[in-house]
Write a protein that holds these residues in place. Structure first.
Motif, mmCIF file in Angstrom:
data_model
loop_
_atom_site.group_PDB
_atom_site.id
_atom_site.type_symbol
_atom_site.label_atom_id
_atom_site.label_comp_id
_atom_site.label_asym_id
_atom_site.label_seq_id
_atom_site.Cartn_x
_atom_site.Cartn_y
_atom_site.Cartn_z
ATOM 1 N N THR A 98 0.846 -1.197 0.000
ATOM 2 C CA THR A 98 0.000 0.000 0.000
ATOM 3 C C THR A 98 0.881 1.247 0.000
ATOM 4 O O THR A 98 0.649 2.186 -0.777
ATOM 5 C CB THR A 98 -0.902 -0.001 1.253
ATOM 6 N N HIS B 116 1.327 4.122 -2.942
ATOM 7 C CA HIS B 116 1.171 5.539 -2.602
ATOM 8 C C HIS B 116 2.419 6.322 -3.019
ATOM 9 O O HIS B 116 2.330 7.348 -3.701
ATOM 10 C CB HIS B 116 0.894 5.677 -1.097
ATOM 11 N N ASN C 96 -7.426 2.907 -2.602
ATOM 12 C CA ASN C 96 -7.130 3.876 -1.539
ATOM 13 C C ASN C 96 -5.826 4.630 -1.807
ATOM 14 O O ASN C 96 -5.714 5.822 -1.508
ATOM 15 C CB ASN C 96 -7.055 3.174 -0.181
ATOM 16 N N ALA C 97 -4.833 3.939 -2.378
ATOM 17 C CA ALA C 97 -3.550 4.599 -2.676
ATOM 18 C C ALA C 97 -3.766 5.736 -3.671
ATOM 19 O O ALA C 97 -3.155 6.810 -3.551
ATOM 20 C CB ALA C 97 -2.543 3.586 -3.216
ATOM 21 N N ILE D 69 -6.522 7.467 -4.030
ATOM 22 C CA ILE D 69 -7.218 8.539 -3.304
ATOM 23 C C ILE D 69 -6.218 9.310 -2.436
ATOM 24 O O ILE D 69 -6.213 10.550 -2.438
ATOM 25 C CB ILE D 69 -8.351 7.944 -2.434
ATOM 26 N N HIS D 70 -5.336 8.602 -1.719
ATOM 27 C CA HIS D 70 -4.385 9.275 -0.834
ATOM 28 C C HIS D 70 -3.347 10.079 -1.600
ATOM 29 O O HIS D 70 -2.761 11.012 -1.055
ATOM 30 C CB HIS D 70 -3.724 8.267 0.107
ATOM 31 N N GLY E 179 -4.165 11.942 -3.843
ATOM 32 C CA GLY E 179 -4.910 13.141 -4.242
ATOM 33 C C GLY E 179 -5.593 13.005 -5.586
ATOM 34 O O GLY E 179 -6.131 13.973 -6.114
ATOM 35 N N PHE F 297 6.808 10.687 3.931
ATOM 36 C CA PHE F 297 6.040 9.724 4.720
ATOM 37 C C PHE F 297 6.996 8.870 5.551
ATOM 38 O O PHE F 297 8.207 8.926 5.371
ATOM 39 C CB PHE F 297 5.211 8.840 3.786
#
Ligand code: PLP
Length: 387
Positions: free
Chosen positions: A63, A67, A93-94, A96-97, A99, A240
């Motif tokens: 994940t 990202h 989800n990656a 979405i995160h 952006g 991160f």
């Protein structure tokens, strides 16, 4: 290894851990170097050597790898990334995160991989990237996907969570796109407990991923407490905290060394399943496409109640009662309320993935299984279908 009796539950996706991994973890702990250090560097080097090309950056999950790859591509808010609805939620989800806006293309019902024709239909003037998933270990059609990417000037990030051993026309999955992302989660073909890897052709891209994955600190920040003397670092991104630990790499180094051996064992199990289930009223995986290697990550049956007499969820319950753990890969992404509410996705927009997601069941395929375990699974499935 203790032999499992029929009265104990057969855990789905249980990893095969051997003494070499245990000794290496203990050596890490005794050395005092638990965090990102020499074993991570070794694991990255070994991984690149296994793929035969490119550079690797280890991180703490696939994940995180996805990202970081999307952030490293420099995508902007509102940029659209096309992916498959038959995947783990992390792929979406990656996006979405990072952006971006995820867009779903439907899958081919035979390969269960993203359908290049459906990708073409979903391209808009906001599309910037494609995120294909090599589902179950079967290679996506990389010639078609890369041709689309060239035609529309799109980036490609390959989700290779199932696909360490996968090849397409002799080339490893993960080495076609701008980035390839791998998972070392417990159930995956190589495991480190939790862990992931980003691979890329250009060393510069991997350097950038490593900076983004460690607070955005300038290169070699992890050396700052070494015997070369204290070094100041500069923060060049809002990064991160995604780095892998040496304790994880200690497991991975030995898992990777046995990747082909474990693959061979899963091929044997796969062939036992194929032979046993071919005459039964369930769908079995299609043969792999010519000039590809299927990584044999998931063995899935399709349970159509019209033929099987029971539906997939009933089979899950019955197998559980027979002490057999099974999985579902996956309920299609639009089945989940978050995505329905946020993106307005409807089941009828990706009908193939939704239909597959309601019929699919994954049987145990760990190299740890004995022939007796495999025969227990086969017997249990037969009994559940006859009941
Ligand atoms: C397991 C998996 C992931 C996530 O991997 P983690 O290492 O658990 O983050 C992403 N995509 C797919 C298709 C997966 O199966």
């Amino acid at each position: 290894m203790p032999v499992r009796s029929k009265d104990t539950f057969l855990v789905f996706g249980s990893p095969l851990i051997e003494q070499a991994e245990i000794d290496e973890v203990v050596a890490s702990m005794e050395s005092g170097w638990l965090g990102t250090g020499p074993k991570v560097a070794q694991f990255e080097k070994d991984f690149s050597a296994y793929l035969g090309d490119g550079h690797s950056a280890a991180c703490n999950s696939c994940t995180a790898a996805l990202h970081l790859s999307l952030v490293a591509l420099g995508l902007q808010p509102g940029d659209e990334v096309i992916t498959t609805p038959l995947t783990f939620c992390a792929s979406v989800n990656a996006i979405i995160h990072a952006g971006c806006t995820p867009v779903l293309a439907d899958v081919n019902p035979v390969t269960q991989n993203i359908d290049p024709a459906s990708i073409r239909e979903k391209i808009t003037d906001r599309t910037r990237a494609i995120l294909p998933v090599h589902f179950a270990g079967r290679s996506c059609d990389m010639d078609d996907i890369m041709a689309i990417a060239r035609e529309f000037n799109l980036k490609v990030v390959e989700d290779c969570a199932h696909a360490i051993e996968t090849t397409y026309k002799g080339q490893h999955a993960g080495t076609f796109g701008d980035f390839g992302c791998f998972s070392f989660y417990v159930t995956k073909n190589v495991c480190t407990g939790e862990g992931g890897m980003v691979v890329a052709k250009a060393e510069e891209d991997i350097k950038n991923v490593k900076i983004l994955g460690l607070h955005g600190m300038s290169a070699d920040a992890w050396k700052r407490f070494s015997d070369e003397g204290y070094k100041h670092y500069q923060v060049v991104h809002a990064g991160f905290k995604y780095n892998m630990m040496d304790i994880q790499a200690a497991i991975g180094i030995h898992q990777l060394a046995r990747v082909e051996e474990n693959f061979k064992r899963r091929c044997e199990i796969w062939d036992m399943y194929q032979e046993a289930f071919a005459p039964m009223p369930v769908g079995t995986p299609a043969p792999e496409e010519p000039d590809t290697r299927h990584a044999r990550h998931l063995y899935t049956l399709m349970v159509d109640p019209v033929y099987a007499g029971i539906d997939r969820d009933q089979l899950l319950v019955r197998l559980n009662k027979e002490n057999i753990g099974a999985g579902v890969h996956y309920l299609a992404i639009p089945e989940h309320p978050y995505y329905q509410e946020r993106f307005g996705w409807k089941l009828e927009d990706t009908p193939q993935a939704v239909a597959l997601g309601r019929q699919t069941i994954s049987l145990p395929l760990s190299p740890k299984l004995t022939d007796d375990d495999v025969n227990d699974v086969i017997t249990a499935v037969k009994e559940c279908l006859d009941a």
